[in-house]
Design a protein around this motif. Sequence first.
Motif, PDB file in Angstrom:
ATOM      1  N   PHE A  90     -56.805 -33.973  19.294  1.00 41.80           N
ATOM      2  CA  PHE A  90     -55.450 -33.321  19.423  1.00 41.80           C
ATOM      3  C   PHE A  90     -55.262 -32.647  20.588  1.00 41.80           C
ATOM      4  CE2 PHE A  90     -53.401 -29.333  18.419  1.00 41.80           C
ATOM      5  CZ  PHE A  90     -52.187 -29.873  17.681  1.00 41.80           C
ATOM      6  N   ASP A 109     -51.706 -29.961  21.933  1.00 41.78           N
ATOM      7  CA  ASP A 109     -50.232 -29.643  21.521  1.00 41.78           C
ATOM      8  C   ASP A 109     -49.290 -30.727  21.830  1.00 41.78           C
ATOM      9  OD1 ASP A 109     -50.958 -27.211  20.463  1.00 41.78           O
ATOM     10  OD2 ASP A 109     -50.188 -25.864  22.173  1.00 41.78           O
ATOM     11  N   GLU A 142     -46.406 -36.955  18.326  1.00 42.17           N
ATOM     12  CA  GLU A 142     -46.434 -36.185  16.785  1.00 42.17           C
ATOM     13  C   GLU A 142     -46.406 -37.408  15.910  1.00 42.17           C
ATOM     14  OE1 GLU A 142     -44.104 -36.034  19.359  1.00 42.17           O
ATOM     15  OE2 GLU A 142     -42.066 -36.936  18.842  1.00 42.17           O
ATOM     16  N   ASN A 143     -46.498 -38.713  16.198  1.00 40.85           N
ATOM     17  CA  ASN A 143     -46.687 -39.693  14.876  1.00 40.85           C
ATOM     18  C   ASN A 143     -48.249 -39.865  14.668  1.00 40.85           C
ATOM     19  OD1 ASN A 143     -43.710 -40.793  14.463  1.00 40.85           O
ATOM     20  ND2 ASN A 143     -44.144 -40.863  16.794  1.00 40.85           N
ATOM     21  N   VAL A 173     -50.582 -37.436  14.618  1.00 43.80           N
ATOM     22  CA  VAL A 173     -51.267 -36.096  13.928  1.00 43.80           C
ATOM     23  C   VAL A 173     -52.448 -36.430  12.927  1.00 43.80           C
ATOM     24  CG1 VAL A 173     -51.162 -33.818  13.329  1.00 43.80           C
ATOM     25  CG2 VAL A 173     -49.570 -34.727  15.070  1.00 43.80           C
ATOM     26  N   VAL A 174     -51.758 -37.105  11.932  1.00 43.78           N
ATOM     27  CA  VAL A 174     -52.371 -37.501  10.689  1.00 43.78           C
ATOM     28  C   VAL A 174     -53.254 -38.747  10.897  1.00 43.78           C
ATOM     29  CG1 VAL A 174     -52.117 -37.757   8.199  1.00 43.78           C
ATOM     30  CG2 VAL A 174     -50.824 -36.076   9.344  1.00 43.78           C
ATOM     31  N   HIS A 176     -51.677 -26.775  15.488  1.00 43.28           N
ATOM     32  CA  HIS A 176     -50.679 -27.668  14.844  1.00 43.28           C
ATOM     33  C   HIS A 176     -51.007 -28.923  14.634  1.00 43.28           C
ATOM     34  CE1 HIS A 176     -48.702 -23.872  16.056  1.00 43.28           C
ATOM     35  NE2 HIS A 176     -47.868 -24.291  15.175  1.00 43.28           N
ATOM     36  N   ASP A 177     -52.207 -28.899  13.947  1.00 41.87           N
ATOM     37  CA  ASP A 177     -52.863 -30.551  13.559  1.00 41.87           C
ATOM     38  C   ASP A 177     -52.783 -30.813  12.322  1.00 41.87           C
ATOM     39  OD1 ASP A 177     -54.688 -28.618  12.927  1.00 41.87           O
ATOM     40  OD2 ASP A 177     -56.322 -29.621  14.146  1.00 41.87           O
ATOM     41  N   ASP A 178     -52.180 -29.947  11.369  1.00 46.74           N
ATOM     42  CA  ASP A 178     -52.213 -30.203  10.028  1.00 46.74           C
ATOM     43  C   ASP A 178     -51.209 -31.221   9.329  1.00 46.74           C
ATOM     44  OD1 ASP A 178     -54.427 -28.691   9.668  1.00 46.74           O
ATOM     45  OD2 ASP A 178     -52.853 -26.777   9.733  1.00 46.74           O
ATOM     46  N   GLY A 179     -50.273 -31.732  10.251  1.00 45.74           N
ATOM     47  CA  GLY A 179     -49.364 -32.630   9.775  1.00 45.74           C
ATOM     48  C   GLY A 179     -48.140 -32.590  10.784  1.00 45.74           C
ATOM     49  N   SER A 180     -47.258 -33.792  10.573  1.00 45.32           N
ATOM     50  CA  SER A 180     -46.116 -33.955  11.474  1.00 45.32           C
ATOM     51  C   SER A 180     -44.987 -33.928  10.516  1.00 45.32           C
ATOM     52  CB  SER A 180     -46.274 -35.365  12.118  1.00 45.32           C
ATOM     53  OG  SER A 180     -47.103 -35.493  13.175  1.00 45.32           O
TER      54      SER A 180
END
Lengths: 375, 251
Positions: free
Chosen positions: A331, A333, A337-338, A340-341, B168-172
């Motif tokens: 991770f 910042d 964004e695709n 992260v999960v 901010h790693d709990d979701g997008s």
Amino acid sequence: MQRTFYLFALLSGLSFFYACQDDDMPEPPVTTKGDLEDIPYEPEPYDLQVPPGFPPLEIPQDNPLTVDGIELGRFLFYDPILSSDSTQSCSSCHLPVGSFTDNLPTSPGVLGIHGKRSAMSLLNAAFFTNGLFWDGRSTTLEAQALLPVEDPVEMNNTWEVVIERLQAHAEYPAMFRRAFGILDSDEISRELAAKAIAQFERIMVSTGQSKYDRRFLYLDPTVEFTDQEFRGFDMFFDVADSPLPDAQCFHCHNAPLFTTNGYFNNGLQEAATLDDFEDLGRGAVTGAKIDNGKFRAPTLRNIALTAPYMHDGRLQTLEEVIDFYNEGVHFADNLDENLVVPLGLSEQQKQDVIAFLHTLTDTSFVHNPMLSNPF
Amino acid sequence: MKRILFAILPLFLLVTSCDKDDQNGTVELHFLATYDGAPLVMLEPYDYTEGISILFQRFNFYLSDVALLKDGKETDVLDIDFVEFDGIDDANKAMAGVALPTWFEVPAGDYDGIRIGLGVPAGLNATQASDYPSTHPLGMVSHYWQDWNSYIFTMINAKIDTNADGLHDDGSVLYHCGSDEVYRSKTVNLPISVREGENSRITFTVDLKDLFKDGNGYLDVVAKPNTHNINDLAVANQVMDNFRDALIAQE
């Protein structure tokens, strides 16, 4: 004495007259003939074939593709004459068999020093319109071709030496004449050499013979995808209403080039803050912290031929790549964004995605005789 | 006499052609984005709803079919362009905003409004990225979704922190709005004065938080983190409605 005075006056007058004449008169015509003028210059445009559905080719107006320009570029690309000790050529790190990579994590230069990044595939480089190299520091193929010659961890040479060698060479002056119409060997320059190499790199275009291309670009009814390949397709492109998960591939590797030409932090490097990436990548070029740790999304065409993977070649197989995206992303910042999960792909689903990636293999490209070593 | 006429004619043509140019001015389109009233900066955390912090990475959209309006008549300004805030990484850049690089020449005069489209109009949306050179706004393969047969009209990408650990790693949040159905057009009644030989800047301001409005609250980005299904456009339609309503124009 009087005679000497008149002679002096006459000479002064003549000098003045001729000095004035030099200022007012045009230069006398050059009578020296260039050493290449007797060689015909008849540039023949090269008609580059591009698969359907590809974007329009963007060729610089000052470097149109010609048969002789491409041929000169092919010789220069494969010729170790460019390196300081004449042992390495462009093809040392960009071999056809690896889809113009060297299949090494990082490549040794002439001094045996390894660069910090992996050699990128040159497949479809003509369409790399948003910067070249992993960090996009060159904006055109012509500009890119200038850099490896003088890079100490690559060819470690100077262009001055290269130009001297080319000018003194038995064949190259005539080839430059036929490619660019120069009149004399003295006109061989680094810019023309780079233009020729760029022309050759620009024809490294997909042949359209991959399974994917025949099925989806040429709509060949004889080409059938297996169920597994279709499942991989659905996950790769996140097809609507598919019960399969989104493998998050196409956001950075969209068709038809299987790259968006963008720069992303894909979570490969662990960094406490955006300042702490071991390799800043794109950020070192733009100077923007937001770009630190980002690298160019490479094309996935011929990805099965270009192992190892990532900008530093740390992942050996496609299985390792999928495992990394599935559960190994670091991770930050600015992590894409695709990603992260965790993807949550099962073992079967991972194999399905890999099966789809194999449909992008274009062996006709790596065996294209136009791209082969002329020596 | 003929000689005099021949001498005067080019001068006359020069003067009249200059006159025609002078009757035009230019219009510049400028955009500012905020979040809950603060300048929108990428990778800066903002409060979303109770217990959720949000950090944006992309906010961009297609702008199309722009025309100045006067007495019911339209003066075309722009067919299509792309506005992106993705590179805004500090407050100064955010306050400066994003201006389209082209100044559009239009007849000088007093206009009474402007019309803009948010997204790619159906005719252009029937094309695809590979139809265009990379320099064209529609040539961005990153903004063409094959499975939708559509461009992504508006892209809002963010990451969220739901456990208050600062990461901010709990979701997008991936709100990608596309397809003809979500195209929106907006007409703004606004006096716009274009003077001969001068540039008029029209500034559009949007507060990104307003795009998440849902009734009296905000969209549940945990339960509905993306708009990737072309067959489920409810959130995409809502975001685009919000976008149309939130956009403010001023000269």
